[in-house]
Motif scaffolding. Structure first.
Motif, short mmCIF file in Angstrom:
data_model
loop_
_atom_site.label_atom_id
_atom_site.label_comp_id
_atom_site.label_asym_id
_atom_site.label_seq_id
_atom_site.Cartn_x
_atom_site.Cartn_y
_atom_site.Cartn_z
N CYS A 16 -44.29 -77.44 58.65
CA CYS A 16 -45.25 -76.56 57.77
C CYS A 16 -46.51 -77.41 57.36
O CYS A 16 -46.20 -78.13 56.55
N CYS A 87 -46.64 -83.80 65.46
CA CYS A 87 -45.50 -83.18 66.28
C CYS A 87 -44.92 -83.94 67.20
O CYS A 87 -43.59 -84.20 67.37
N ALA A 94 -42.28 -76.97 66.98
CA ALA A 94 -42.60 -75.77 66.44
C ALA A 94 -43.50 -75.82 64.90
O ALA A 94 -43.13 -76.96 64.29
N ILE A 95 -44.49 -75.18 65.02
CA ILE A 95 -45.51 -75.24 63.83
C ILE A 95 -45.09 -73.86 62.88
O ILE A 95 -45.05 -72.56 63.71
N LYS A 97 -46.41 -71.17 60.20
CA LYS A 97 -47.56 -70.74 59.42
C LYS A 97 -47.29 -69.34 58.92
O LYS A 97 -47.13 -68.54 59.27
N GLU A 108 -55.92 -68.38 62.82
CA GLU A 108 -54.52 -69.14 63.31
C GLU A 108 -54.14 -68.98 64.69
O GLU A 108 -53.61 -69.74 65.36
N ALA A 112 -53.30 -71.88 67.24
CA ALA A 112 -52.06 -71.87 67.87
C ALA A 112 -52.21 -72.16 69.45
O ALA A 112 -51.55 -72.82 69.91
N ASN A 115 -53.44 -75.70 70.14
CA ASN A 115 -52.30 -76.62 69.94
C ASN A 115 -51.43 -76.46 71.03
O ASN A 115 -50.76 -77.69 71.40
N ASN A 116 -51.06 -75.28 71.44
CA ASN A 116 -50.11 -74.98 72.54
C ASN A 116 -50.66 -75.56 73.90
O ASN A 116 -49.92 -76.45 74.58
N GLU A 122 -45.27 -74.72 70.01
CA GLU A 122 -45.36 -73.39 69.60
C GLU A 122 -45.80 -73.26 68.16
O GLU A 122 -45.39 -74.08 67.49
N THR A 123 -46.34 -72.08 68.05
CA THR A 123 -46.68 -71.63 66.48
C THR A 123 -45.82 -70.48 66.24
O THR A 123 -45.99 -69.59 66.94
#
Length: 169
Positions: A16, A87, A94-95, A97, A108, A112, A115-116, A122-123
């Motif tokens: 988080c 990470c 996993a994130i 949010k 977001e 996401a 980041n992926n 994954e978010t």
């Protein structure tokens, strides 16, 4: 070693992230919910060199540790750089949010997807409890600075720290 990792099972980890300046009941709600879904929840206090926070990074970490101590599976630390690097370094897939409103989703979702694309992380989006849908650290600080009562929006120890900090200004 004991527990799932010693038995060859992988610990389910998530992060988080945020600035948490200061941590609010909204943040705490998302962390608490994530702590029920994952074996370990890392709270990453992200460092932004271009922003001067009300609380120093170490103060934020200390406050977060205090208000999450009862969860038993939350680790708190700071990080400077890309969240995906945080990470990767900790093997976190996993994130988590919180989403307050549709307006949060647009930004977001882009983060996401980035980041992926960068790392495969994954978010997961968790809808904010409606009680906290308007809540942000910035708004809390602004209201408190003008003398408004924000006690019901923060854990008690955080409220005390905020009142003390603003009283020194």
């Amino acid at each position: 070693m004991t527990g799932p990792e010693s038995e060859g099972l992988t610990m389910r980890r998530a992060v988080c992230p945020g600035s948490f300046d200061p941590i609010t009941n909204g943040h705490l709600d998302i962390i608490a919910r994530a702590s029920k879904l994952y074996d370990v929840v890392h709270v990453a206090v992200m460092i932004n060199q271009s922003k001067k926070g009300l609380f120093e990074i170490e103060e934020r970490i200390d406050l977060i540790r205090q208000v999450t101590a009862d969860f038993g599976n939350v680790e708190v630390e700071s990080f400077h750089g890309l969240l995906v690097d945080f990470c990767k370094q900790r093997d976190i897939p996993a994130i988590v949010k919180g989403l307050r409103a549709v307006s949060d989703f647009d930004y977001e979702l882009q983060m996401a997807q980035m980041n992926n694309g960068l790392s495969g992380v994954e978010t997961l989006f968790v809808p904010t409890n409606p009680t906290y849908s308007f809540l942000s650290s910035s708004l809390v600080k602004e209201v408190a600075a003008w003398g408004g009562d924000v006690a019901h929006l923060l854990p008690p120890v955080v409220h005390e720290a905020l009142v003390e900090r603003l009283g020194k200004k």
